[in-house]
Design a protein around this motif. Structure first.
Motif, PDB file in Angstrom:
ATOM      1  N   PRO A 146       0.808  -1.227   0.000  1.00 51.54           N
ATOM      2  CA  PRO A 146       0.000   0.000   0.000  1.00 51.54           C
ATOM      3  C   PRO A 146       0.840   1.277   0.000  1.00 51.54           C
ATOM      4  O   PRO A 146       0.429   2.291  -0.576  1.00 51.54           O
ATOM      5  CB  PRO A 146      -0.827  -0.119   1.285  1.00 51.54           C
ATOM      6  N   GLU A 147       2.013   1.242   0.637  1.00 52.41           N
ATOM      7  CA  GLU A 147       2.838   2.450   0.694  1.00 52.41           C
ATOM      8  C   GLU A 147       3.296   2.886  -0.688  1.00 52.41           C
ATOM      9  O   GLU A 147       3.422   4.086  -0.959  1.00 52.41           O
ATOM     10  CB  GLU A 147       4.048   2.219   1.602  1.00 52.41           C
ATOM     11  N   LEU A 148       3.554   1.919  -1.564  1.00 49.61           N
ATOM     12  CA  LEU A 148       3.964   2.244  -2.933  1.00 49.61           C
ATOM     13  C   LEU A 148       2.946   3.156  -3.601  1.00 49.61           C
ATOM     14  O   LEU A 148       3.299   4.116  -4.301  1.00 49.61           O
ATOM     15  CB  LEU A 148       4.123   0.952  -3.744  1.00 49.61           C
ATOM     16  N   TRP A 149       1.657   2.874  -3.367  1.00 54.66           N
ATOM     17  CA  TRP A 149       0.590   3.561  -4.096  1.00 54.66           C
ATOM     18  C   TRP A 149       0.318   4.966  -3.579  1.00 54.66           C
ATOM     19  O   TRP A 149      -0.450   5.722  -4.210  1.00 54.66           O
ATOM     20  CB  TRP A 149      -0.669   2.701  -4.078  1.00 54.66           C
ATOM     21  N   GLU A 150       0.944   5.334  -2.469  1.00 52.55           N
ATOM     22  CA  GLU A 150       0.822   6.719  -2.023  1.00 52.55           C
ATOM     23  C   GLU A 150       1.396   7.673  -3.077  1.00 52.55           C
ATOM     24  O   GLU A 150       1.005   8.846  -3.156  1.00 52.55           O
ATOM     25  CB  GLU A 150       1.542   6.917  -0.685  1.00 52.55           C
ATOM     26  N   LYS A 187      -7.670   9.149  -8.154  1.00 49.86           N
ATOM     27  CA  LYS A 187      -6.404   8.816  -7.492  1.00 49.86           C
ATOM     28  C   LYS A 187      -6.652   8.041  -6.195  1.00 49.86           C
ATOM     29  O   LYS A 187      -5.941   7.076  -5.894  1.00 49.86           O
ATOM     30  CB  LYS A 187      -5.603  10.089  -7.211  1.00 49.86           C
ATOM     31  N   GLU A 188      -7.641   8.468  -5.428  1.00 49.82           N
ATOM     32  CA  GLU A 188      -7.979   7.749  -4.199  1.00 49.82           C
ATOM     33  C   GLU A 188      -8.407   6.319  -4.515  1.00 49.82           C
ATOM     34  O   GLU A 188      -8.059   5.376  -3.798  1.00 49.82           O
ATOM     35  CB  GLU A 188      -9.098   8.495  -3.457  1.00 49.82           C
ATOM     36  N   ASN A 189      -9.142   6.181  -5.595  1.00 51.00           N
ATOM     37  CA  ASN A 189      -9.607   4.877  -6.058  1.00 51.00           C
ATOM     38  C   ASN A 189      -8.437   3.956  -6.393  1.00 51.00           C
ATOM     39  O   ASN A 189      -8.346   2.825  -5.905  1.00 51.00           O
ATOM     40  CB  ASN A 189     -10.526   5.117  -7.269  1.00 51.00           C
ATOM     41  N   ILE A 190      -7.494   4.434  -7.189  1.00 52.85           N
ATOM     42  CA  ILE A 190      -6.335   3.614  -7.570  1.00 52.85           C
ATOM     43  C   ILE A 190      -5.475   3.314  -6.344  1.00 52.85           C
ATOM     44  O   ILE A 190      -5.066   2.171  -6.099  1.00 52.85           O
ATOM     45  CB  ILE A 190      -5.493   4.320  -8.643  1.00 52.85           C
ATOM     46  N   LYS A 191      -5.222   4.334  -5.554  1.00 48.01           N
ATOM     47  CA  LYS A 191      -4.313   4.232  -4.405  1.00 48.01           C
ATOM     48  C   LYS A 191      -4.798   3.204  -3.388  1.00 48.01           C
ATOM     49  O   LYS A 191      -4.004   2.429  -2.837  1.00 48.01           O
ATOM     50  CB  LYS A 191      -4.184   5.617  -3.763  1.00 48.01           C
ATOM     51  N   THR A 192      -6.099   3.174  -3.138  1.00 53.94           N
ATOM     52  CA  THR A 192      -6.622   2.296  -2.092  1.00 53.94           C
ATOM     53  C   THR A 192      -6.990   0.908  -2.589  1.00 53.94           C
ATOM     54  O   THR A 192      -6.922  -0.065  -1.824  1.00 53.94           O
ATOM     55  CB  THR A 192      -7.859   2.932  -1.436  1.00 53.94           C
ATOM     56  N   LEU A 193      -7.366   0.790  -3.869  1.00 50.00           N
ATOM     57  CA  LEU A 193      -7.902  -0.482  -4.352  1.00 50.00           C
ATOM     58  C   LEU A 193      -6.876  -1.335  -5.099  1.00 50.00           C
ATOM     59  O   LEU A 193      -6.953  -2.562  -5.059  1.00 50.00           O
ATOM     60  CB  LEU A 193      -9.117  -0.225  -5.250  1.00 50.00           C
ATOM     61  N   ALA A 194      -5.932  -0.708  -5.796  1.00 47.39           N
ATOM     62  CA  ALA A 194      -4.973  -1.480  -6.603  1.00 47.39           C
ATOM     63  C   ALA A 194      -4.175  -2.480  -5.768  1.00 47.39           C
ATOM     64  O   ALA A 194      -4.068  -3.655  -6.151  1.00 47.39           O
ATOM     65  CB  ALA A 194      -4.040  -0.536  -7.365  1.00 47.39           C
TER      66      ALA A 194
END
Length: 728
Positions: free
Chosen positions: A441-445, A686-693
């Motif tokens: 998850p940290e990567l997607w920040e 962005k919130e969608n990609i960051k939290t769900l990917a």
């Protein structure tokens, strides 16, 4: 073990300099490496599209002068050499996640059995979500280096081609597969005869020929019965998916479970653990017990060993969706089998006998799998709860929370479903190694570092690609003269590449409520025909040929689509497949899902959409009940479940309309920044990609299977566990 000769047919007229295009074509690794697919396409773009992206047929049909020109093109040769090096490195590297995490377990094997595998649109041995999940599982197992071997069927006919009549009725057309056009490896014995396994059915013995398919590092063994050794009836066993005839169905499931174990043994595999993806392969537990008894174990010893090394994943939260066979049919097919288990009729039937709602008793495949597996899971947190409640009667002495069915929420294989342009964007801002870390998850920040302008440019590009794809399909339909002009319009020829676009594409089953949007048709029309803020909605999906209510649902949707009052803003795309799915999940702005809670076990199409920056609006069911955080999409209703289906439908429809009118449409059209970008919309993207990917990646999912189910099952055999990774 007998000698096995692996023969890969190669009828390509390739120059020596680029001969390894054949190697790339015969391993499905290229499917989740879009730059390799792009290389094939660049050879002849029109032919590549016409042949449904099948590199085997493609390389056979490209004319020799084209290849001769390629070996003089240094740009092509640079790409070719690079991709061959990448492929060789991938196939030979020994520092995979699995080898680094479980160095003691390098010699263990995991068997994975499924009725269907959705790997690519050119290999039609899948029907829908279950198969696509199986295919994604194999791809990620390959990426992570798991020692996994899979077993399934090579069907004579691909899952049907769908045609919608002018009146909206689904017609199913069988398409016979040409095995010479598939990347199959023929398995031969030392006399160059096909390797086969056999199985005794009432009054005769059937045979199945074995083939192999390379899915990266993973081998998929496929069984096929349309061979001379079998009578005409038995040749039909692998004709098609999900045969309704009970005798053919039980024969299929015996072949998958019992025959699957024998196929692995025949080919020299000795799996430590077995994973049953749904209950279709549950007979494998009986065959494993029979094998141990034949080697001297008692039934109780054999049953214990098998149970400790079996994993069963259930995908069906509806009792009617689980396979059951009448007792008379079990007696007919297993009366010669249960003596080999040291059992009599009543003892055998008691393993999986259940009462039927209409009276009498049946033999339940999921009950068989549940009772003979120590490791059992649903495919989302909510589905785990539903499964524990559904099967709690098997553990009457336990509280509901203690029923031994866990959950691992489904995920998607990123390389397969991510748009190439989005992948380039992620590489630029997340780092070149982001795919290896994509479950972190940290990567997607770092998604926040992507400039709005660049993200919006890619999103608009993907929508233009989708519209161009639909227009090309409509043009081909028009040229064929086989459809009415109104049907051509209904195929999306009038769509605007810049209007707010909603997608609804999935298997048409009644509980998925594809008609929920039409509950107040006049209200819907006002939205889609608003000249200043138009909304366009794309539908796609197949109904099982025997599911009449689902076909009526398609007809209802199609008739609404053809209604001139919607001005071409409603679209139905027929013959839904993995290729169309990629265009849709990548290209629409919003992904709509309307199941009747809690009937959706998990669902994965919305996960694919989210990865590509498409926002979800869905009932809080399946995976979305875990994924929705209030800022990364929208919920239809809440977790209220009404006893009256009509009341539930009314409440959900009103919630859907209100959310579209008051939140989604205004956010897309009116909240623009000074530079014309929809900054608030993009913040939600962005919130969608960051939290769900990361949360719904297949990488996370397969690692969870390994650490929560596979690893403890393996250590039931090999002894004390070594420390595994903390992936929580």
């Amino acid at each position: 073990m007998e000698k096995i000769i692996r023969e890969t047919p190669n009828s390509f007229d390739l120059p020596r300099r680029i001969k390894r295009l054949a190697d790339l074509a015969h391993n499905l690794w290229w499917v989740w490496n879009p730059e390799v697919a792009r290389m094939f396409k660049e050879i002849d773009p029109i032919l590549w599209e016409d042949l449904n992206h099948n590199p085997i047929v493609f390389l056979r049909k490209v004319e020799r002068p084209v290849f001769d020109a390629l070996i003089k093109d240094r740009y092509f040769l640079e790409k070719y050499d690079r991709h061959v090096r990448e492929f060789d490195h991938y196939m030979t590297q020994n520092n995979t996640w699995y080898s680094q995490t479980y160095p003691r377990l390098q010699n263990e094997q995991i068997a994975y059995l499924s009725f269907e595998f959705g790997l690519h649109e050119s290999l039609m041995v899948y029907a829908g979500g279950l198969g696509v999940l199986s295919g994604d599982h194999l791809k990620e197992a390959s990426d992570l280096g798991l020692p996994l071997v899979a077993v399934g069927f090579l069907y004579t006919f691909g899952y049907f081609s769908q045609h919608i009549t002018e009146d909206g009725w689904q017609e199913a057309r069988n398409v016979q597969l040409n095995f010479d056009d598939l990347p199959l490896v023929a398995l031969l014995d030392e006399n160059h005869e096909p390797i086969k396994i056999s199985l005794d059915l009432p009054g005769r013995r059937i045979f199945a020929r074995l083939y192999e398919l390379n899915v990266g590092r993973v081998k998929l063994i496929l069984m096929h019965t349309n061979i001379p050794e079998n009578n005409p009836h038995d040749r039909q066993l692998t004709d098609r998916l999900y045969i309704s005839d009970l005798e053919l169905r039980i024969s299929q499931e015996m072949l998958l479970g019992i025959g699957g174990v024998r196929a692995l043994e025949k080919l020299g595999y000795n799996p430590t653990i077995y994973h049953m993806n749904e209950g279709h392969s549950a007979f494998l537990a009986l065959e494993r017990i029979r094998n141990l008894i034949s080697k001297g174990s008692s039934f109780s010893e054999a049953e214990s060993k098998v149970r400790q090394t079996n994993i069963f994943t259930t995908h069906t939260p509806v009792p009617a969706g689980n396979d059951e066979f009448p007792i008379w049919l079990i007696e007919k097919y297993f009366s010669n089998y249960w003596p080999e288990l040291g059992m009599n009729r009543d003892e055998f039937l008691s393993i999986a006998k259940v009462p039927q709602t209409w009276g009498g008793e049946a033999f339940s495949m999921p009950v068989l799998a549940l009772r003979l597996s120590d490791f059992k899971n649903g495919v989302s947190e909510l589905h785990g709860e539903v499964s524990r409640k559904m099967w709690s009667h098997l553990w009457p002495d336990r509280d509901l929370k203690d029923v031994p069915i866990s959950y691992i929420t489904n995920g998607i294989h990123t390389g397969t479903w991510l748009a190439r342009r989005m992948a380039i964007l992620f590489t630029r801002y997340l780092g070149a190694d982001w795919l290896e870390r994509m479950d972190d998850p940290e990567l997607w920040e770092q998604i926040e570092n992507i400039p709005d302008e660049e993200l919006w440019r890619v999103r608009r590009h993907l929508k233009r690609k989708l519209v161009a794809y639909m227009v090309t399909r409509a043009r081909k339909q028009w040229i064929s003269t086989t459809v009415h002009p109104v049907q051509t319009v209904a195929s999306g020829v009038l769509l605007d590449p810049y209007a707010l676009t909603i997608g609804f594409a999935r298997r048409f089953a009644t509980y998925k409520r594809a008609n929920l949007l039409f509950r107040d048709y006049d209200r819907l029309l006002k939205m889609v025909t608003n000249e200043k803020k138009p909304v366009q909605i794309i539908f796609a999906g197949k109904a099982h040929p025997a599911d009449e209510p689902a076909k009526l649902l398609i007809q209802e949707v199609y008739r609404a689509v053809k209604d001139a009052r919607n001005a071409g803003r409603l679209v139905f795309l027929d013959d839904y497949d993995m290729n169309m799915a990629r265009y849709l999940v990548q290209g629409v702005d919003v992904w709509l899902n309307t199941p009747r809670r809690p009937r959706e076990a998990s669902g994965t199409s919305g996960q694919k959409a989210a990865l590509n920056g498409t926002l979800n609006i869905s009932v809080l069911d399946g995976w979305w009940a875990e994924g929705y955080n209030g800022l990364n999409g929208w919920a239809i209703g809440d977790d209220t479940e009404y006893d009256d289906p009509s009341k539930q439908d009314e409440a959900d429809a009103m919630s859907l309309y209100d959310t579209l009118e008051n939140e989604i449409i205004p956010l897309y059209y009116t909240m623009r920044s000074a530079d014309g970008l929809p900054s608030d919309w993009l913040a939600r993207v962005k919130e969608n990609i960051k939290t769900l990917a990361p949360q719904f990646s297949m990488r996370r999912m397969v690692k969870e299977y390994m650490t929560k189910l596979y690893e403890p099952a393996i250590y039931n055999v090999v002894g004390e566990a070594e420390p595994g990774p903390d992936i929580a």
